[in-house]
Design an enzyme around this catalytic site. Structure first.
Site: not given
Length: 179
Positions: A123, A131, A140, A166
């Protein structure tokens, strides 16, 4: 052969098709989704027994060819959809559905006496901050880069899956406890 016998029985004297059956044959031809004008032209041009048999045989061949072409196109479409359903669109990594299939086959391999496997969940910490600070396009790009780096650092037999968001999962077959 059965259809040809039925047609021959329905012929009147002189090899001509009875008028009440002509309308029925037109409806059957149209319902076959064939190039109907071609078959109807055969029926009108060749009103003899041999001509009618030729028309029916060509119609059946055309129907079989059309159905086979349609079946192959459908199979290709389904294969493509199944493939896309198991791959993450962003990273091109196999997704959780592909992971479920891989785990099933890996369990079967282990039950047959194979070496154990490792399953690692990864993770990315503070991904939301990336973001929020740099935008979703940067997030991305980061996910794609993480997938490529994981792929380059692992063994060829190891599989990297994108679980979602993620999160990534690595399935490493043929692993000893020490590894």
């Amino acid at each position: 052969a059965l259809n040809a016998r039925l047609v021959l029985r329905s012929l009147g004297r002189g090899g001509k098709l009875r008028s009440e059956l002509r309308a029925a044959w037109r409806a059957i031809v149209v319902s076959w989704f064939l190039p109907a004008p071609l078959l109807v032209a055969f029926l009108y041009l060749f009103e003899t027994t041999q001509g009618l048999a030729l028309a029916l045989a060509s119609g059946l061949l055309l129907c079989g060819a059309w159905a086979n072409r349609f079946r192959r196109r459908l199979e290709r479409t389904l294969a493509g959809e199944r493939s896309r359903a198991r791959v993450d669109a962003l990273t091109s990594a196999p997704n959780r559905y592909a992971l479920a299939e891989a785990l099933t086959s890996e369990q079967a391999r282990i039950r047959r006496g194979g070496r154990t496997a490792a399953l690692c969940f990864l993770d990315l910490d503070r991904f939301k901050t990336v973001n929020d600070t740099y935008g979703y396009a940067a997030g991305d790009r980061l996910l794609v880069d993480v997938h490529h780096r994981l792929r380059s650092e692992l063994r060829a037999s190891d599989l990297v899956f994108r679980w979602g968001g993620e999160e990534f999962v690595v399935l490493a077959p043929h692993v000893d406890r020490a590894e």
